[in-house]
Design a protein around this motif. Sequence first.
Motif, mmCIF file in Angstrom:
data_model
loop_
_atom_site.group_PDB
_atom_site.id
_atom_site.type_symbol
_atom_site.label_atom_id
_atom_site.label_comp_id
_atom_site.label_asym_id
_atom_site.label_seq_id
_atom_site.Cartn_x
_atom_site.Cartn_y
_atom_site.Cartn_z
ATOM 1 N N PRO A 36 9.873 -8.397 3.926
ATOM 2 C CA PRO A 36 10.548 -7.532 3.169
ATOM 3 C C PRO A 36 9.633 -6.596 2.349
ATOM 4 N N GLU A 37 8.937 -5.897 2.572
ATOM 5 C CA GLU A 37 8.059 -5.106 2.089
ATOM 6 C C GLU A 37 8.661 -3.977 1.407
ATOM 7 N N THR A 38 8.662 -3.806 -0.021
ATOM 8 C CA THR A 38 8.984 -2.781 -0.638
ATOM 9 C C THR A 38 8.199 -1.397 -0.751
ATOM 10 N N GLY A 39 6.824 -1.579 -0.161
ATOM 11 C CA GLY A 39 5.855 -0.546 -0.733
ATOM 12 C C GLY A 39 5.970 0.586 0.478
ATOM 13 N N TYR A 40 6.769 0.423 1.576
ATOM 14 C CA TYR A 40 6.744 1.363 2.500
ATOM 15 C C TYR A 40 7.940 1.660 2.757
ATOM 16 N N GLY A 41 8.085 3.123 3.386
ATOM 17 C CA GLY A 41 9.191 3.525 3.815
ATOM 18 C C GLY A 41 9.692 2.970 5.121
ATOM 19 N N TYR A 42 11.107 2.804 5.580
ATOM 20 C CA TYR A 42 11.489 2.346 6.827
ATOM 21 C C TYR A 42 12.013 3.311 7.654
ATOM 22 N N ILE A 43 12.108 3.121 9.126
ATOM 23 C CA ILE A 43 12.731 3.763 9.991
ATOM 24 C C ILE A 43 13.649 2.780 10.721
ATOM 25 N N GLN A 44 15.102 3.336 10.762
ATOM 26 C CA GLN A 44 16.087 2.673 11.644
ATOM 27 C C GLN A 44 16.109 3.337 12.903
ATOM 28 N N MET A 45 15.662 2.370 13.935
ATOM 29 C CA MET A 45 16.042 2.633 15.429
ATOM 30 C C MET A 45 17.469 2.633 15.869
ATOM 31 N N GLY A 46 17.705 3.536 17.045
ATOM 32 C CA GLY A 46 18.956 3.217 17.482
ATOM 33 C C GLY A 46 18.743 3.033 18.845
ATOM 34 N N GLN A 47 19.486 3.718 19.853
ATOM 35 C CA GLN A 47 19.503 3.599 21.307
ATOM 36 C C GLN A 47 17.882 3.823 21.987
ATOM 37 N N PRO A 48 17.828 3.063 22.976
ATOM 38 C CA PRO A 48 16.775 3.208 23.675
ATOM 39 C C PRO A 48 16.806 4.702 24.451
ATOM 40 N N CYS A 49 15.600 5.295 24.485
ATOM 41 C CA CYS A 49 15.527 6.673 25.111
ATOM 42 C C CYS A 49 14.206 6.748 25.797
ATOM 43 N N GLY A 50 13.749 5.430 26.165
ATOM 44 C CA GLY A 50 12.483 5.488 26.992
ATOM 45 C C GLY A 50 12.102 3.954 27.411
ATOM 46 N N ASP A 51 11.138 4.139 27.816
ATOM 47 C CA ASP A 51 10.370 2.463 27.879
ATOM 48 C C ASP A 51 9.692 2.191 26.670
ATOM 49 N N ALA A 52 10.337 0.979 25.807
ATOM 50 C CA ALA A 52 10.139 0.724 24.577
ATOM 51 C C ALA A 52 10.162 1.834 23.615
ATOM 52 N N VAL A 53 11.025 2.663 23.743
ATOM 53 C CA VAL A 53 10.985 3.850 22.621
ATOM 54 C C VAL A 53 12.625 3.990 22.358
ATOM 55 N N HIS A 54 12.661 4.164 20.771
ATOM 56 C CA HIS A 54 14.042 4.312 20.711
ATOM 57 C C HIS A 54 14.572 5.494 19.747
ATOM 58 N N GLU A 55 15.569 5.938 19.782
ATOM 59 C CA GLU A 55 15.851 7.199 19.204
ATOM 60 C C GLU A 55 15.904 7.012 17.769
ATOM 61 N N VAL A 56 15.456 7.859 16.806
ATOM 62 C CA VAL A 56 15.636 7.387 15.192
ATOM 63 C C VAL A 56 16.943 7.851 14.802
ATOM 64 N N VAL A 57 17.752 6.910 13.968
ATOM 65 C CA VAL A 57 18.866 7.032 13.374
ATOM 66 C C VAL A 57 18.600 7.609 12.037
ATOM 67 N N ARG A 58 17.606 7.119 11.180
ATOM 68 C CA ARG A 58 17.510 7.576 9.775
ATOM 69 C C ARG A 58 16.171 7.281 9.344
ATOM 70 N N PHE A 59 15.466 7.916 8.501
ATOM 71 C CA PHE A 59 14.379 7.418 7.788
ATOM 72 C C PHE A 59 14.854 6.925 6.397
ATOM 73 N N VAL A 60 14.360 6.030 6.007
ATOM 74 C CA VAL A 60 14.775 5.055 4.668
ATOM 75 C C VAL A 60 13.696 5.304 3.617
ATOM 76 N N GLU A 61 14.017 5.663 2.508
ATOM 77 C CA GLU A 61 12.978 5.645 1.508
ATOM 78 C C GLU A 61 12.778 4.191 1.029
ATOM 79 N N LYS A 62 11.378 4.145 0.316
ATOM 80 C CA LYS A 62 10.995 2.769 0.002
ATOM 81 C C LYS A 62 11.967 2.048 -0.732
ATOM 82 N N PRO A 63 12.459 0.744 -0.392
ATOM 83 C CA PRO A 63 13.491 0.188 -0.647
ATOM 84 C C PRO A 63 13.439 -0.745 -1.775
ATOM 85 N N ASP A 64 14.414 -1.386 -2.730
ATOM 86 C CA ASP A 64 14.055 -2.348 -3.347
ATOM 87 C C ASP A 64 14.067 -3.638 -2.437
ATOM 88 N N PHE A 65 13.943 -4.847 -3.133
ATOM 89 C CA PHE A 65 13.505 -6.073 -2.226
ATOM 90 C C PHE A 65 14.777 -6.561 -1.549
#
Length: 361
Positions: free
Chosen positions: A154-183
Amino acid sequence: MASDLMTIVPVILSGGSGTRLWPVSKPEHPKQLLPLTADETMLQLTAVRTQGFDAASIGRPILVANIAHTDIIDEQLHQIGIDDYQVILEPIGRNTAPAIALAALEAQPDDALLVMPSDHVIADLPAFHAAMAHALPLVKKGWLVTFGITPDGPETGYGYIQMGQPCGDAVHEVVRFVEKPDFANAQTMLAEGYHVWNAGIFLFRADAYLAAMERHQPDMLTAVRTSMTQAKRDGAHVFPDAMAFHACPSDSIDYAIMEREAHVACVPVAMGWSDVGSWDSLHAISARDAGDNAVRGDALLLGARNCLVHSDGPRVTLVDVDDLIVVVSQGEIMILKRGESQKVRKVTEALKALAAATSSN
């Protein structure tokens, strides 16, 4: 339409100042220009990162860098046998969205731009190359693709990407970008799954990126285009017009483009990635002795454990101490506890304040 075999142009962003690794990294000689993790500098390691990738043709790299670093960048690229490259020298930093636009305007419209920070570590290049291959089919269709790092905590020093449905081989649509979170939020995202760290590495066609900028940041695109139209050129060096580039809004690619676009995808990958954003992260990726000590330079460790020593000259001796970071560089000495290296920012801020107070007297 692009041909079946795309040309991938490495775009290396080298405008950062790297002050979190003070006193070794300073604005006039930042971390990407230093040999922190190997005999080669981080810029040199980044420049050869596409070697061995055979799913596409690799074009001439484009670097976007601080004009103050021109000579040292030339020297370091020549040292590793890279003589065919272009360096776009920013007159002022305007964050990643305009920097990438400079490169997109320099490239051919159907070139695929592989955008990479110059100061990151990727230990598993075959995994990186496999992820690039997974991204290419969508890149050909005009999608903007980012690479997300499979988290190992649970790293707090990075932003995160929430992935959604697959849209290719080992590729997912992006649902949202998340700011650096708290723990707590980092733990929640890890438990939910489908969340990866945002590494700031991208692959997209030059024309697709510029079209997205036209939709979402037309003023930014106008300023960047003007700066390149009026640029001066000298061999491998491109000097965007300073007045036009000064007028450009400053923003990151995440805020300015990626969060606003519809066709954005993410390839999750575990490739031994680190942004080497602190002395603690450097300790984590460095070779360590039996006492978990990481040493670069002359050091004598007697009964010391879990320490990092980095010295450019004088011998550092540690006796029966644990969890210390000791850095000796350019006449400066810094000692702090391991786990607290983010506090280096306080040091650089204090030094700026001290310099300002001294100059005003």
